[in-house]
Write a protein that holds these residues in place. Structure first.
Motif, PDB file in Angstrom:
ATOM      1  N   GLN A  21       0.818  -1.213   0.000  1.00 43.49           N
ATOM      2  CA  GLN A  21       0.000   0.000   0.000  1.00 43.49           C
ATOM      3  C   GLN A  21       0.854   1.265   0.000  1.00 43.49           C
ATOM      4  O   GLN A  21       0.329   2.356  -0.163  1.00 43.49           O
ATOM      5  N   ILE A  22       2.154   1.118   0.197  1.00 46.16           N
ATOM      6  CA  ILE A  22       3.040   2.274   0.338  1.00 46.16           C
ATOM      7  C   ILE A  22       3.771   2.536  -0.975  1.00 46.16           C
ATOM      8  O   ILE A  22       4.385   1.639  -1.547  1.00 46.16           O
ATOM      9  N   ILE A  23       3.694   3.758  -1.431  1.00 51.39           N
ATOM     10  CA  ILE A  23       4.391   4.177  -2.646  1.00 51.39           C
ATOM     11  C   ILE A  23       5.785   4.625  -2.244  1.00 51.39           C
ATOM     12  O   ILE A  23       5.952   5.591  -1.495  1.00 51.39           O
ATOM     13  N   PHE A  24       6.789   3.902  -2.727  1.00 54.06           N
ATOM     14  CA  PHE A  24       8.191   4.182  -2.403  1.00 54.06           C
ATOM     15  C   PHE A  24       8.807   4.883  -3.605  1.00 54.06           C
ATOM     16  O   PHE A  24       9.083   4.261  -4.617  1.00 54.06           O
ATOM     17  N   ALA A  52       6.588   7.384   8.368  1.00 55.51           N
ATOM     18  CA  ALA A  52       5.760   8.556   8.092  1.00 55.51           C
ATOM     19  C   ALA A  52       5.242   8.436   6.667  1.00 55.51           C
ATOM     20  O   ALA A  52       6.024   8.296   5.729  1.00 55.51           O
ATOM     21  N   VAL A  53       3.937   8.441   6.520  1.00 55.62           N
ATOM     22  CA  VAL A  53       3.312   8.351   5.208  1.00 55.62           C
ATOM     23  C   VAL A  53       2.278   9.458   5.051  1.00 55.62           C
ATOM     24  O   VAL A  53       1.839  10.049   6.037  1.00 55.62           O
ATOM     25  N   GLN A  54       1.907   9.702   3.802  1.00 55.66           N
ATOM     26  CA  GLN A  54       0.904  10.722   3.499  1.00 55.66           C
ATOM     27  C   GLN A  54      -0.179  10.073   2.646  1.00 55.66           C
ATOM     28  O   GLN A  54       0.134   9.310   1.709  1.00 55.66           O
ATOM     29  N   ALA A  55      -1.423  10.351   2.953  1.00 58.66           N
ATOM     30  CA  ALA A  55      -2.530   9.822   2.162  1.00 58.66           C
ATOM     31  C   ALA A  55      -2.442  10.352   0.735  1.00 58.66           C
ATOM     32  O   ALA A  55      -1.938  11.446   0.498  1.00 58.66           O
ATOM     33  N   THR A  56      -2.919   9.554  -0.211  1.00 59.95           N
ATOM     34  CA  THR A  56      -2.971   9.972  -1.613  1.00 59.95           C
ATOM     35  C   THR A  56      -4.437  10.053  -2.030  1.00 59.95           C
ATOM     36  O   THR A  56      -5.341   9.790  -1.229  1.00 59.95           O
ATOM     37  N   GLU A  57      -4.666  10.386  -3.275  1.00 64.15           N
ATOM     38  CA  GLU A  57      -6.044  10.450  -3.774  1.00 64.15           C
ATOM     39  C   GLU A  57      -6.701   9.073  -3.732  1.00 64.15           C
ATOM     40  O   GLU A  57      -7.908   8.967  -3.582  1.00 64.15           O
ATOM     41  N   ASP A  58      -5.895   8.018  -3.855  1.00 61.86           N
ATOM     42  CA  ASP A  58      -6.391   6.643  -3.738  1.00 61.86           C
ATOM     43  C   ASP A  58      -6.404   6.298  -2.248  1.00 61.86           C
ATOM     44  O   ASP A  58      -5.352   6.226  -1.617  1.00 61.86           O
ATOM     45  N   LEU A  64       5.305   7.304   0.978  1.00 64.92           N
ATOM     46  CA  LEU A  64       6.300   7.255   2.050  1.00 64.92           C
ATOM     47  C   LEU A  64       7.007   8.601   2.162  1.00 64.92           C
ATOM     48  O   LEU A  64       7.543   9.118   1.189  1.00 64.92           O
ATOM     49  N   LEU A  65       7.001   9.170   3.358  1.00 69.42           N
ATOM     50  CA  LEU A  65       7.682  10.431   3.620  1.00 69.42           C
ATOM     51  C   LEU A  65       8.975  10.224   4.397  1.00 69.42           C
ATOM     52  O   LEU A  65       9.950  10.924   4.180  1.00 69.42           O
ATOM     53  N   GLY A  66       8.972   9.280   5.326  1.00 69.49           N
ATOM     54  CA  GLY A  66      10.145   9.026   6.153  1.00 69.49           C
ATOM     55  C   GLY A  66      10.183   7.587   6.614  1.00 69.49           C
ATOM     56  O   GLY A  66       9.156   7.008   6.946  1.00 69.49           O
ATOM     57  N   GLY A  67      11.372   6.997   6.587  1.00 73.03           N
ATOM     58  CA  GLY A  67      11.546   5.628   7.035  1.00 73.03           C
ATOM     59  C   GLY A  67      11.860   4.677   5.892  1.00 73.03           C
ATOM     60  O   GLY A  67      11.477   3.508   5.932  1.00 73.03           O
TER      61      GLY A  67
END
Length: 80
Positions: A21-24, A52-58, A64-67
């Motif tokens: 589910q995480i966009i890297f 640290a992640v940020q929601a997307t339109e999906d 992924l923001l951090g880690g």
């Protein structure tokens, strides 16, 4: 209109995500040292410090923001 100070944070929440589910995307670090060692630790103890992640339109995907190192080790450890 009001000014938003850098100390104000948007609403935060703790969610459990599958690595898929995480966009890297491109990261600041080009290589991650001792990734297999961290993967073994994650297999044994899990991911102790959150990513640290940020929601997307999906709604099922997060950026992924951090880690990045922890994320890469979790994928290597085949963590779910």
């Amino acid at each position: 209109m009001t000014d938003v100070s850098w100390t104000e944070l948007p609403e935060r929440q703790l969610v459990h995500l599958e690595p898929s589910q995480i966009i890297f995307e491109d990261r600041a670090r080009e290589t991650y040292d001792n990734l297999s060692e961290l993967a073994e630790s994650i297999k044994e103890k899990g991911v102790i410090q959150t990513l640290a992640v940020q929601a997307t339109e999906d709604p099922s995907r997060y950026r992924l923001l951090g880690g990045g190192r922890r994320y890469s080790a979790a994928v290597l450890a085949r963590l779910r």
